[in-house]
Design a protein around this motif. Structure first.
Motif, mmCIF file in Angstrom:
data_model
loop_
_atom_site.group_PDB
_atom_site.id
_atom_site.type_symbol
_atom_site.label_atom_id
_atom_site.label_comp_id
_atom_site.label_asym_id
_atom_site.label_seq_id
_atom_site.Cartn_x
_atom_site.Cartn_y
_atom_site.Cartn_z
ATOM 1 N N GLY A 26 5.793 -23.310 39.337
ATOM 2 C CA GLY A 26 5.374 -22.653 40.748
ATOM 3 C C GLY A 26 6.368 -21.602 40.796
ATOM 4 N N CYS A 27 5.963 -20.681 41.837
ATOM 5 C CA CYS A 27 6.841 -19.513 42.449
ATOM 6 C C CYS A 27 6.454 -19.647 44.046
ATOM 7 C CB CYS A 27 6.304 -18.506 41.829
ATOM 8 S SG CYS A 27 7.104 -18.191 40.503
ATOM 9 N N PRO A 28 7.277 -19.566 44.989
ATOM 10 C CA PRO A 28 7.422 -19.605 46.444
ATOM 11 C C PRO A 28 6.877 -18.542 47.014
ATOM 12 C CG PRO A 28 9.764 -19.582 45.668
ATOM 13 C CD PRO A 28 8.946 -19.532 44.518
ATOM 14 N N LYS A 29 5.677 -18.424 47.588
ATOM 15 C CA LYS A 29 4.951 -17.403 48.059
ATOM 16 C C LYS A 29 4.250 -17.870 49.667
ATOM 17 C CE LYS A 29 1.181 -17.456 48.822
ATOM 18 N NZ LYS A 29 -0.175 -17.508 48.970
ATOM 19 N N THR A 30 4.545 -17.174 50.532
ATOM 20 C CA THR A 30 4.083 -17.216 51.919
ATOM 21 C C THR A 30 4.595 -16.222 52.739
ATOM 22 O OG1 THR A 30 3.358 -18.544 53.694
ATOM 23 C CG2 THR A 30 5.225 -19.512 52.335
ATOM 24 N N LEU A 35 1.722 -22.502 32.404
ATOM 25 C CA LEU A 35 0.974 -22.041 33.587
ATOM 26 C C LEU A 35 1.784 -21.658 34.703
ATOM 27 C CD1 LEU A 35 -2.101 -20.953 34.366
ATOM 28 C CD2 LEU A 35 -2.338 -23.465 35.092
ATOM 29 N N VAL A 36 1.725 -20.468 35.299
ATOM 30 C CA VAL A 36 2.609 -20.291 36.499
ATOM 31 C C VAL A 36 1.752 -20.208 37.620
ATOM 32 C CG1 VAL A 36 4.431 -18.823 37.717
ATOM 33 C CG2 VAL A 36 4.345 -19.087 35.172
ATOM 34 N N ILE A 37 1.749 -20.892 38.642
ATOM 35 C CA ILE A 37 0.909 -20.687 39.717
ATOM 36 C C ILE A 37 1.766 -20.235 40.747
ATOM 37 C CG2 ILE A 37 -0.434 -21.991 41.693
ATOM 38 C CD1 ILE A 37 -0.982 -23.945 39.449
ATOM 39 N N ILE A 38 1.300 -19.061 41.582
ATOM 40 C CA ILE A 38 2.071 -18.428 42.508
ATOM 41 C C ILE A 38 1.658 -18.500 43.800
ATOM 42 C CG2 ILE A 38 2.855 -16.075 43.376
ATOM 43 C CD1 ILE A 38 2.539 -15.216 40.205
ATOM 44 N N GLY A 39 2.206 -19.277 44.589
ATOM 45 C CA GLY A 39 1.400 -19.632 45.909
ATOM 46 C C GLY A 39 2.239 -20.494 46.840
ATOM 47 N N GLY A 40 1.664 -21.005 48.155
ATOM 48 C CA GLY A 40 2.463 -21.612 49.088
ATOM 49 C C GLY A 40 2.657 -22.938 48.888
ATOM 50 N N ASP A 41 2.937 -23.640 50.105
ATOM 51 C CA ASP A 41 3.332 -25.115 49.511
ATOM 52 C C ASP A 41 2.077 -25.923 49.376
ATOM 53 O OD1 ASP A 41 1.945 -24.697 52.173
ATOM 54 O OD2 ASP A 41 2.820 -26.227 53.322
ATOM 55 N N ASP A 42 1.021 -25.761 49.603
ATOM 56 C CA ASP A 42 -0.039 -26.522 49.109
ATOM 57 C C ASP A 42 -0.364 -26.017 47.896
ATOM 58 O OD1 ASP A 42 -1.231 -28.084 51.443
ATOM 59 O OD2 ASP A 42 -1.571 -26.308 52.500
ATOM 60 N N SER A 43 -0.492 -24.767 47.305
ATOM 61 C CA SER A 43 -0.765 -24.400 46.189
ATOM 62 C C SER A 43 0.407 -24.996 44.909
ATOM 63 C CB SER A 43 -0.758 -22.796 46.008
ATOM 64 O OG SER A 43 -1.794 -22.153 46.807
ATOM 65 N N ASN A 44 1.565 -24.947 45.353
ATOM 66 C CA ASN A 44 2.637 -25.470 44.672
ATOM 67 C C ASN A 44 2.626 -27.030 44.509
ATOM 68 O OD1 ASN A 44 4.981 -23.677 43.356
ATOM 69 N ND2 ASN A 44 4.332 -22.639 45.444
ATOM 70 N N THR A 45 2.205 -27.718 45.786
ATOM 71 C CA THR A 45 1.719 -29.038 45.623
ATOM 72 C C THR A 45 0.625 -29.285 44.354
ATOM 73 O OG1 THR A 45 2.224 -29.400 47.840
ATOM 74 C CG2 THR A 45 0.817 -31.097 46.730
ATOM 75 N N ASN A 46 -0.325 -28.565 44.437
ATOM 76 C CA ASN A 46 -1.420 -28.674 43.404
ATOM 77 C C ASN A 46 -0.851 -28.514 42.077
ATOM 78 O OD1 ASN A 46 -3.329 -29.167 45.513
ATOM 79 N ND2 ASN A 46 -3.777 -27.200 45.603
ATOM 80 N N ALA A 47 0.274 -27.428 42.001
ATOM 81 C CA ALA A 47 0.899 -27.117 40.691
ATOM 82 C C ALA A 47 1.508 -28.314 40.407
ATOM 83 C CB ALA A 47 1.864 -25.894 40.898
ATOM 84 N N CYS A 48 2.144 -28.954 41.095
ATOM 85 C CA CYS A 48 2.993 -30.168 40.509
ATOM 86 C C CYS A 48 2.034 -31.432 40.131
ATOM 87 C CB CYS A 48 3.768 -30.621 41.689
ATOM 88 S SG CYS A 48 4.982 -32.006 41.347
ATOM 89 N N VAL A 49 0.853 -31.434 40.790
ATOM 90 C CA VAL A 49 -0.061 -32.431 40.540
ATOM 91 C C VAL A 49 -0.722 -32.093 39.299
ATOM 92 C CG1 VAL A 49 -2.456 -33.249 41.350
ATOM 93 C CG2 VAL A 49 -0.915 -32.918 42.833
ATOM 94 N N LEU A 50 -1.000 -30.730 39.025
ATOM 95 C CA LEU A 50 -1.615 -30.652 37.620
ATOM 96 C C LEU A 50 -0.392 -30.622 36.600
ATOM 97 C CD1 LEU A 50 -4.022 -28.960 36.471
ATOM 98 C CD2 LEU A 50 -2.656 -26.701 36.741
ATOM 99 N N ALA A 51 0.702 -30.304 36.828
ATOM 100 C CA ALA A 51 1.936 -30.579 35.917
ATOM 101 C C ALA A 51 2.144 -32.202 35.600
ATOM 102 C CB ALA A 51 3.263 -30.023 36.385
ATOM 103 N N GLU A 52 2.041 -32.989 36.353
ATOM 104 C CA GLU A 52 2.021 -34.349 36.395
ATOM 105 C C GLU A 52 0.607 -34.765 35.473
ATOM 106 O OE1 GLU A 52 2.846 -38.354 36.255
ATOM 107 O OE2 GLU A 52 4.233 -36.666 36.980
ATOM 108 N N TYR A 53 -0.393 -34.404 35.630
ATOM 109 C CA TYR A 53 -1.523 -34.846 34.986
ATOM 110 C C TYR A 53 -1.474 -34.219 33.571
ATOM 111 C CZ TYR A 53 -6.437 -35.170 33.825
ATOM 112 O OH TYR A 53 -7.766 -35.601 33.276
ATOM 113 N N TYR A 54 -1.009 -33.018 32.999
ATOM 114 C CA TYR A 54 -0.826 -32.637 31.856
ATOM 115 C C TYR A 54 0.082 -33.142 31.153
ATOM 116 C CZ TYR A 54 -4.341 -28.960 32.957
ATOM 117 O OH TYR A 54 -5.399 -28.002 33.078
#
Length: 552
Positions: free
Chosen positions: A196-200, A166-185
């Motif tokens: 994650g991809c750095p967007k803002t 899963l690729v999550i394209i977002g800012g700092d909070d979205s990429n934080t959530n992506a990392c939390v999701l990666a850890e959980y899975y």
């Protein structure tokens, strides 16, 4: 579908890639990493994704056969120019790994994952979106992925579609959530990678490995064109001061870059205000002083750039807002009582709940501004600063100060104002060549990281002031960028925001020139984004990047 002549021509543009991505690719691991702060806490929260190495992609000699893989993609948060090209890069990248790979887009942001709303992004569907602005290919949203029930619900559809990454394209909070999701899975051994991809457009997701977030280049070029147009108008009519508020809640990168591109008379930098502990009165005195100096030269016009988050950086306002955020936290007793109260009594009652210092500041504000500070919080529990009309607050206070100065004989000019807020105008613009190339490279890099089995990484493309051929692609562990911050009254791991560095080259350049720009009319007129023509015009990066990279 009818499209414009520009859309038709832009559809033919083939984004440039780093040479390391043009053929066989090999991954080179660097040293183990650690978070920028709070190492023990972050390590404890992310045992499966902490300490991973920085990865660099280099030209390989042998092509590797990859199995077909289904990949999901989410656009998260506010729009930024180039998002469609990130998706194009992912699509082309996974197809290059194996033509049988498929890409699924979750609709309306992270909520689409939880609600199982998706489409398959095919080559035919994607063609109409290449090199275009906006996030309309699948839509975006601000649902936060932070609860295990959401993770499990998302995992259901990922398993059903046999999505392995899963690729999550977002800012700092979205990429934080992506990392939390990666850890959980990873902890559940779910077999799903998260990249994650750095967007803002705000530009505050940056560090040594992420030189710039995508969309910043295009958005600031759009704003700078508009500012240049206004400066030309101001210099023609010679009767108005234009107070322009620019996006940038937590950092003043947009305002600083726009100033470097246009050379206005006044540029306020939030980080400088915080560093110098400037009061609202001091800011107003500074602005009024410049208006008076220009008036003494017969110039009763000018342009002032104001970052939207400025109000939070003024010490007494920052303290007030922090208290209001705590008092009006979602679900708190104070918030419930405040909402039940008649509007005519709300502000007066709320002042009684504040500390004496903050209450005094709160009461001194125009009622309209005070009311704006109490509006519903954003998803992160913070004041929605874009709704606060800081430009009008400053304009009115400068007007009052100039009237006082006129009585003392310190000002004998005229002061008329026009107010602007540039925000949405830049968020979905057709991407510049830089963003079209950069975003495509970020997406393509994400596909290589996926093919290599990585999770908990953010796609990274560096050396961006060089020709695209020489860009350095790779991946950086998201945990490396994290620290602990207070959100909704609780300490949480988040990617550390990058503020304007007051010892950095871009800010120093502004400081070295702003006194001259203040009094003289040194306006630059950047004009619209160019897509065809000389490289120095069409492929130029931001002034910020050029100054930061000089001497490296």
């Amino acid at each position: 579908m009818t499209i414009s002549a520009l859309q038709k021509a832009r559809a033919q543009y083939q984004p440039k890639l780093p040479k390391s991505l043009k053929g066989a690719v090999k991954l080179v691991d660097g040293a183990a990493t650690e978070s920028v702060a709070d190492q023990e806490e972050i390590k404890k929260l992310f045992p499966n994704t902490y300490g991973m190495p920085i990865v660099t992609l280099e030209e390989g000699s042998d092509a590797i056969e990859f199995p077909a893989m289904n990949v999901g993609v989410i656009l998260s948060g506010g729009q930024a120019p180039g998002g469609h090209n990130v998706i194009s890069g992912i699509f082309d990248g996974i197809k290059q790994l194996n033509a049988g790979s498929k890409l699924f887009g979750f609709l309306g942001g992270p909520g689409g994952l939880v609600d199982h709303k998706y489409i398959e992004i095919t080559a035919e569907y994607l063609e109409g979106y290449r090199n275009t602005g906006g996030f309309d290919i699948i839509g975006s949203g601000r649902t936060k992925l932070e609860e295990e029930a959401q993770f499990d619900k998302g995992l259901e559809i990922l398993k059903e579609l046999d999505i392995k990454a899963l690729v999550i394209i977002g800012g700092d909070d979205s990429n934080t959530n992506a990392c939390v999701l990666a850890e959980y899975y990873a902890a559940k051994d779910a077999g799903v990678q998260v990249i994650g991809c750095p967007k803002t457009i705000d530009g505050d997701l940056k560090n040594e490995m992420i030189e710039t977030s995508f969309g910043f280049d295009t958005a600031v070029k759009v704003y700078s064109e508009l500012i240049g147009n206004i400066q030309r108008d101001a210099n023609s009519a010679k009767k108005y001061w234009h107070f322009i508020k620019l996006m940038g809640r937590s950092a003043s990168h947009i305002g600083l870059e726009a100033a470097l591109q246009t050379q206005p008379n006044i540029t306020l930098i939030s980080e400088e205000v915080a560093e110098k502990k400037q009061t609202l009165e001091q800011i107003v005195d500074y602005m009024a002083g410049i208006v008076a100096k220009r008036a003494a030269n017969g110039d009763n016009f000018g342009v002032a750039l104001i970052p939207e988050g400025l109000i939070e950086f003024v010490p007494e306002m920052k303290k007030l807002i922090a208290e209001l955020n705590d008092l009006l936290a979602e679900g708190s007793d104070i918030e419930k009582e405040f909402k039940m109260m008649k509007k005519g009594h709300r502000l007066e009652w709320l002042a009684t709940q504040l500390t004496p210092e903050s209450a005094a500041v709160f009461k001194s504000l125009p009622s309209g501004i005070a009311n704006q500070l109490t509006l519903d919080r954003d998803p992160h529990g913070n004041v929605q600063v874009s709704l606060i009309e800081t430009e009008k607050l400053l304009g009115e206070m400068v007007k009052t100060r100039l009237a006082e100065m006129k009585e003392k004989g310190e000002f004998n000019g005229k002061f008329g104002t026009q107010y602007h807020f540039f925000g949405y105008e830049g968020r979905c613009a057709a991407p510049s060549n830089f963003d079209a190339d950069y975003c495509y490279s970020l997406g393509y890099t994400a596909s290589v990281l996926i093919g290599s089995g990585k999770t908990g990484y953010m796609s990274s493309v560096r050396n961006t002031t060089a020709a695209a051929d020489e860009w350095i692609a790779g991946g950086v562990p998201v945990t490396m960028m994290m620290n602990m911050e207070k959100r909704h009254g609780h300490m949480k791991p988040v990617i550390q925001k990058a503020l304007v560095e007051l010892d950095g080259a871009p800010y120093k350049y502004l400081v070295a020139n702003r006194d001259q720009w203040a009094v003289e009319t040194c306006y630059l007129y950047p004009g619209p984004i160019q897509y065809w023509g000389p490289t120095e015009v069409c492929d130029r990066t931001t002034v910020t990047l050029q100054l930061e990279q000089e001497g490296k």
